[in-house]
Design a protein around this motif. Structure first.
Motif, PDB file in Angstrom:
ATOM      1  N   CYS A  86     -20.763 -18.238  70.977  1.00 36.24           N
ATOM      2  CA  CYS A  86     -19.797 -18.030  69.887  1.00 36.24           C
ATOM      3  C   CYS A  86     -19.953 -16.637  69.321  1.00 36.24           C
ATOM      4  O   CYS A  86     -21.064 -16.178  69.067  1.00 36.24           O
ATOM      5  CB  CYS A  86     -20.006 -19.077  68.797  1.00 36.24           C
ATOM      6  SG  CYS A  86     -18.752 -18.958  67.515  1.00 36.24           S
ATOM      7  N   TYR A 101     -18.957 -15.650  66.436  1.00 27.20           N
ATOM      8  CA  TYR A 101     -19.223 -15.666  64.999  1.00 27.20           C
ATOM      9  C   TYR A 101     -20.709 -15.954  64.816  1.00 27.20           C
ATOM     10  O   TYR A 101     -21.365 -16.463  65.736  1.00 27.20           O
ATOM     11  CB  TYR A 101     -18.363 -16.724  64.311  1.00 27.20           C
ATOM     12  CG  TYR A 101     -16.896 -16.468  64.557  1.00 27.20           C
ATOM     13  CD1 TYR A 101     -16.209 -15.507  63.816  1.00 27.20           C
ATOM     14  CD2 TYR A 101     -16.222 -17.118  65.583  1.00 27.20           C
ATOM     15  CE1 TYR A 101     -14.883 -15.230  64.085  1.00 27.20           C
ATOM     16  CE2 TYR A 101     -14.892 -16.846  65.857  1.00 27.20           C
ATOM     17  CZ  TYR A 101     -14.225 -15.902  65.100  1.00 27.20           C
ATOM     18  OH  TYR A 101     -12.916 -15.619  65.370  1.00 27.20           O
ATOM     19  N   THR A 102     -21.239 -15.626  63.655  1.00 25.15           N
ATOM     20  CA  THR A 102     -22.678 -15.849  63.471  1.00 25.15           C
ATOM     21  C   THR A 102     -22.920 -16.511  62.126  1.00 25.15           C
ATOM     22  O   THR A 102     -23.582 -15.951  61.248  1.00 25.15           O
ATOM     23  CB  THR A 102     -23.465 -14.522  63.550  1.00 25.15           C
ATOM     24  OG1 THR A 102     -22.774 -13.555  62.758  1.00 25.15           O
ATOM     25  CG2 THR A 102     -23.596 -14.024  64.971  1.00 25.15           C
ATOM     26  N   CYS A 103     -22.381 -17.715  61.957  1.00 24.07           N
ATOM     27  CA  CYS A 103     -22.587 -18.447  60.713  1.00 24.07           C
ATOM     28  C   CYS A 103     -24.079 -18.764  60.601  1.00 24.07           C
ATOM     29  O   CYS A 103     -24.676 -19.256  61.558  1.00 24.07           O
ATOM     30  CB  CYS A 103     -21.750 -19.722  60.719  1.00 24.07           C
ATOM     31  SG  CYS A 103     -20.019 -19.389  61.105  1.00 24.07           S
ATOM     32  N   PHE A 148     -25.854 -20.927  59.198  1.00 27.33           N
ATOM     33  CA  PHE A 148     -26.352 -22.307  59.203  1.00 27.33           C
ATOM     34  C   PHE A 148     -26.257 -22.936  60.598  1.00 27.33           C
ATOM     35  O   PHE A 148     -26.608 -24.095  60.778  1.00 27.33           O
ATOM     36  CB  PHE A 148     -25.550 -23.168  58.214  1.00 27.33           C
ATOM     37  CG  PHE A 148     -24.062 -23.027  58.370  1.00 27.33           C
ATOM     38  CD1 PHE A 148     -23.390 -23.690  59.380  1.00 27.33           C
ATOM     39  CD2 PHE A 148     -23.337 -22.203  57.517  1.00 27.33           C
ATOM     40  CE1 PHE A 148     -22.025 -23.538  59.550  1.00 27.33           C
ATOM     41  CE2 PHE A 148     -21.968 -22.035  57.679  1.00 27.33           C
ATOM     42  CZ  PHE A 148     -21.311 -22.709  58.700  1.00 27.33           C
ATOM     43  N   CYS A 149     -25.761 -22.193  61.571  1.00 24.76           N
ATOM     44  CA  CYS A 149     -25.413 -22.777  62.869  1.00 24.76           C
ATOM     45  C   CYS A 149     -26.258 -22.171  63.986  1.00 24.76           C
ATOM     46  O   CYS A 149     -26.525 -20.972  63.997  1.00 24.76           O
ATOM     47  CB  CYS A 149     -23.924 -22.497  63.129  1.00 24.76           C
ATOM     48  SG  CYS A 149     -23.398 -22.943  64.791  1.00 24.76           S
ATOM     49  N   THR A 157     -25.488 -22.380  67.346  1.00 24.92           N
ATOM     50  CA  THR A 157     -24.739 -22.146  68.584  1.00 24.92           C
ATOM     51  C   THR A 157     -24.825 -20.703  69.120  1.00 24.92           C
ATOM     52  O   THR A 157     -25.204 -20.505  70.270  1.00 24.92           O
ATOM     53  CB  THR A 157     -23.281 -22.599  68.400  1.00 24.92           C
ATOM     54  OG1 THR A 157     -23.323 -23.972  68.022  1.00 24.92           O
ATOM     55  CG2 THR A 157     -22.453 -22.455  69.662  1.00 24.92           C
ATOM     56  N   PRO A 158     -24.513 -19.667  68.314  1.00 29.69           N
ATOM     57  CA  PRO A 158     -24.564 -18.323  68.898  1.00 29.69           C
ATOM     58  C   PRO A 158     -25.987 -17.881  69.238  1.00 29.69           C
ATOM     59  O   PRO A 158     -26.174 -17.044  70.125  1.00 29.69           O
ATOM     60  CB  PRO A 158     -23.981 -17.427  67.796  1.00 29.69           C
ATOM     61  CG  PRO A 158     -24.062 -18.224  66.552  1.00 29.69           C
ATOM     62  CD  PRO A 158     -24.049 -19.661  66.923  1.00 29.69           C
ATOM     63  N   PRO A 206     -16.951 -24.331  70.574  1.00 29.65           N
ATOM     64  CA  PRO A 206     -17.237 -24.020  69.167  1.00 29.65           C
ATOM     65  C   PRO A 206     -15.970 -23.788  68.370  1.00 29.65           C
ATOM     66  O   PRO A 206     -15.922 -24.050  67.177  1.00 29.65           O
ATOM     67  CB  PRO A 206     -18.090 -22.759  69.229  1.00 29.65           C
ATOM     68  CG  PRO A 206     -17.944 -22.218  70.595  1.00 29.65           C
ATOM     69  CD  PRO A 206     -17.500 -23.329  71.488  1.00 29.65           C
ATOM     70  N   THR A 207     -14.931 -23.256  69.011  1.00 31.58           N
ATOM     71  CA  THR A 207     -13.670 -22.981  68.323  1.00 31.58           C
ATOM     72  C   THR A 207     -12.519 -23.110  69.331  1.00 31.58           C
ATOM     73  O   THR A 207     -12.341 -22.235  70.182  1.00 31.58           O
ATOM     74  CB  THR A 207     -13.655 -21.602  67.572  1.00 31.58           C
ATOM     75  OG1 THR A 207     -12.590 -20.781  68.061  1.00 31.58           O
ATOM     76  CG2 THR A 207     -14.933 -20.831  67.675  1.00 31.58           C
ATOM     77  N   ARG A 219     -10.963 -22.888  63.784  1.00 35.99           N
ATOM     78  CA  ARG A 219     -11.243 -22.034  62.623  1.00 35.99           C
ATOM     79  C   ARG A 219      -9.961 -21.924  61.790  1.00 35.99           C
ATOM     80  O   ARG A 219      -8.859 -21.882  62.344  1.00 35.99           O
ATOM     81  CB  ARG A 219     -11.705 -20.654  63.093  1.00 35.99           C
ATOM     82  CG  ARG A 219     -13.166 -20.656  63.549  1.00 35.99           C
ATOM     83  CD  ARG A 219     -13.599 -19.278  63.960  1.00 35.99           C
ATOM     84  NE  ARG A 219     -13.515 -18.302  62.885  1.00 35.99           N
ATOM     85  CZ  ARG A 219     -14.498 -18.051  61.999  1.00 35.99           C
ATOM     86  NH1 ARG A 219     -15.629 -18.720  62.060  1.00 35.99           N
ATOM     87  NH2 ARG A 219     -14.335 -17.131  61.067  1.00 35.99           N
ATOM     88  N   ARG A 259     -19.491 -16.558  57.478  1.00 34.95           N
ATOM     89  CA  ARG A 259     -18.422 -17.334  58.118  1.00 34.95           C
ATOM     90  C   ARG A 259     -17.312 -16.462  58.710  1.00 34.95           C
ATOM     91  O   ARG A 259     -16.653 -16.834  59.660  1.00 34.95           O
ATOM     92  CB  ARG A 259     -17.757 -18.257  57.082  1.00 34.95           C
ATOM     93  CG  ARG A 259     -18.321 -19.626  56.990  1.00 34.95           C
ATOM     94  CD  ARG A 259     -18.228 -20.400  58.264  1.00 34.95           C
ATOM     95  NE  ARG A 259     -16.900 -20.951  58.527  1.00 34.95           N
ATOM     96  CZ  ARG A 259     -16.603 -21.628  59.639  1.00 34.95           C
ATOM     97  NH1 ARG A 259     -17.506 -21.800  60.580  1.00 34.95           N
ATOM     98  NH2 ARG A 259     -15.402 -22.115  59.823  1.00 34.95           N
TER      99      ARG A 259
HETATM  100  S1  SF4 Z   1     -20.156 -22.639  62.831  1.00 32.77           S
HETATM  101 FE1  SF4 Z   1     -18.639 -22.519  64.489  1.00 32.77          FE
HETATM  102  S2  SF4 Z   1     -17.763 -20.442  64.250  1.00 32.77           S
HETATM  103 FE2  SF4 Z   1     -19.701 -20.450  63.106  1.00 32.77          FE
HETATM  104  S3  SF4 Z   1     -21.219 -19.658  64.572  1.00 32.77           S
HETATM  105 FE3  SF4 Z   1     -21.259 -21.925  64.682  1.00 32.77          FE
HETATM  106  S4  SF4 Z   1     -19.904 -22.432  66.355  1.00 32.77           S
HETATM  107 FE4  SF4 Z   1     -19.438 -20.312  65.777  1.00 32.77          FE
END
Ligand code: SF4
Ligand code: B12
Length: 426
Positions: A176, A178-180, A182-183, A185-186, A221-222, A265, A303
């Motif tokens: 992903c 994006y680099t939120c 709290f997440c 995934t990236p 992810p999106t 998103r 976000r």
């Molecule tokens: S919350 Fe969604 S948009 Fe944000 S980094 Fe995680 S997967 Fe990507």
């Protein structure tokens, strides 16, 4: 000489998608093995005991909130199976916290994407080779410290299927941009999108149809980022995907896109995108990530959008006949009472516009920049308000359970301060 390897899986419903991907890699690479699935600790232990192989590799997969419970299960399985077998934990938690996993009793931790690791690991066991040549592993050194092998490669998604001979959502995008904070995934899959080709997705769908299925779902992810390398959607690519899937399906076949287990998103929800989805998808709801009603908290969490696109997204989605399910996280680090009031206000406004609010409690998840961050206090009044929304049918979610996870994760993070230096085998 080649040794026979039995692969026993502690097969839990909560993590089938990841396990199916790992097993699909073994199948695709043609690695010979006996496969046994244990749906309970007892069945897993029985498989380990009766496995025909010279070597028995036991696969475990779990997310961080389950780590403690899985360590207790591991001890049970070991005691029931007389200590036979080599136990490996992989997945998001093992990737983020390999030392914890080794300390909790697993022989090996798999770090990152498991496809090349599992192929190479089973091959090394067959040839009786040292495991230090297998990518993406953490092994214990003589002091019990996690020693890492070279990283597992992040291959194009088409290199392996999401599943072979099984069913589930098809992973169309990994990583992903994006680099939120709290997440995970990236930080687990990299900061760029890797999209599965339409041809590969269609091949999955063909297999599913042959097995009698008619509903198709996706992991991404999106959703509306499909086919795009950047921040904006590529609606032509999305249409090619959806139209291609529809072509593979029988007339009553259904495509679910932008609903579980994928989401959209808010800034991608445009009238044009909604018209496109309406043409192809069967879902009547869209999952939209709002996360907070405070622009300040949204900025701090990285976000990449503010609150106004969320209001627009809910209005546009509802106008086009989708029920918006909007994700909110309460208790993000640095969130003040005023920020929480802003979230409750936005949640109430969105509910008024037809949305359902999916409430979450912030969890300091391993593998995220906020692993060590202090969750903000959630006062009783905020909790009461969330309960009121739920009673009216305007909100749902496991936010109370997550508050418990949150406290436990914060404790564990303190017990395992983040290491700055990593040790490698070569
Ligand atoms: S919350 Fe969604 S948009 Fe944000 S980094 Fe995680 S997967 Fe990507
Ligand atoms: C789908 C999903 C779910 C589904 C899973 C359904 C299923 N049957 O598998 C459900 C709804 C159950 C779920 C629930 C939760 N989820 Co969730 N979920 C996801 C999501 C969107 C996709 C996961 C996925 O399947 N990816 C595709 C597969 C192929 O990837 P994978 O599982 O990581 O597997 C790969 C590697 O990890 C590795 N691997 C995995 N297992 C093993 C085992 C071995 C032996 C080896 C070698 C390798 C290996 O190889 C695989 C292929 O490369 C991710 C976000 C994302 N985009 O990744 C969040 C994510 C995994 N979820 C997350 C969280 C926090 C949760 C919840 C706690 C949230 C909640 N609502 O309370 C619950 C907890 C559930 C539980 N009890 O464990 C976090 C986990 C972070 C962490 N450190 O724990 C993620 C990363 C999102 C985030 N916020 O960061 N989730």
């Amino acid at each position: 000489m080649t040794l026979a390897v039995s692969v026993v899986v502690r097969y839990r419903k909560a993590v089938t998608y990841g396990i199916h991907a790992v097993l699909a890699a073994l199948e695709t690479a043609g690695v010979e093995h006996e496969l046994l699935l244990g749906t309970t600790p007892e069945e897993t232990a029985a498989h380990i005991t009766s496995a025909a192989g010279d070597r028995v590799l036991v696969l475990w997969s779990f997310y961080s909130p389950d780590a403690e419970a899985m360590a207790a299960e591991l001890a049970l399985v070991r005691s029931l199976s007389g200590g036979r077998g080599q136990h490996i934990a992989g997945g998001v938690h093992a990737t983020a916290e390999p030392q914890q996993v080794l300390d909790a009793g697993w022989d090996l931790a798999a770090i990152g994407e498991g496809e090349s690791t599992i192929i190479s690991l089973v091959g090394a066991l067959q040839r009786d080779e040292p495991l230090t040549g297998v990518p993406g592993l953490a092994v214990r050194d003589s002091d019990g410290v996690a020693l890492r092998t070279r990283p597992a490669p992040q291959l194009p998604l088409d290199a392996y299927p999401s599943f072979v001979g099984r069913n589930g959502p098809i992973e169309i995008t990994r990583g992903c941009r994006y680099t939120c904070r709290f997440c995970q995934t990236p930080f687990m899959f990299g900061g760029q999108f890797r999209h599965r080709s339409v041809a590969s997705v269609r091949e999955h769908v063909r297999g599913m149809v042959e097995r009698g299925l008619r509903d198709v779902r996706f992991i991404t992810p999106t959703s509306l980022s499909y086919g795009s390398p950047g921040p904006g959607p590529d609606l032509d690519a999305v249409e090619e995907l959806l139209a291609g899937v529809k072509e593979e399906l029988p007339p009553r076949g259904r495509v679910f896109f932008g609903s579980f287990p994928s989401e959209v998103r808010p800034e991608h929800v445009t009238p044009e995108a909604m018209r496109l989805l309406k043409k192809y998808v069967a879902n009547d709801n869209l999952i939209i990530g709002a996360q907070s009603g405070s622009d300040q908290v949204l900025a701090a969490s990285g976000r990449g959008h503010g609150t106004s696109p969320v209001r627009d997204a809910v209005r546009i989605a509802a106008e086009h006949g989708f029920r918006p399910n909007v994700d909110f996280i309460f208790g993000m680090p640095g969130e003040s009472e005023e920020d929480q009031r802003a979230s409750l206000k936005l949640a109430a406004d969105l509910a008024e516009m037809g949305a359902r609010i999916h409430t979450h409690t912030f969890m300091p998840l391993p593998g995220t920049p906020w692993r060590d961050a202090e969750p903000a206090f959630i006062p009783l009044e905020t909790m009461r308000e969330l309960d009121r929304l739920a009673q009216r049918g305007d909100a749902y979610g496991h936010w109370r359970k997550q508050a418990e996870h949150s406290a436990r994760l914060a404790e564990t993070a303190k017990a395992y301060p983040r290491r700055t230096r990593r040790r490698r085998t070569s």
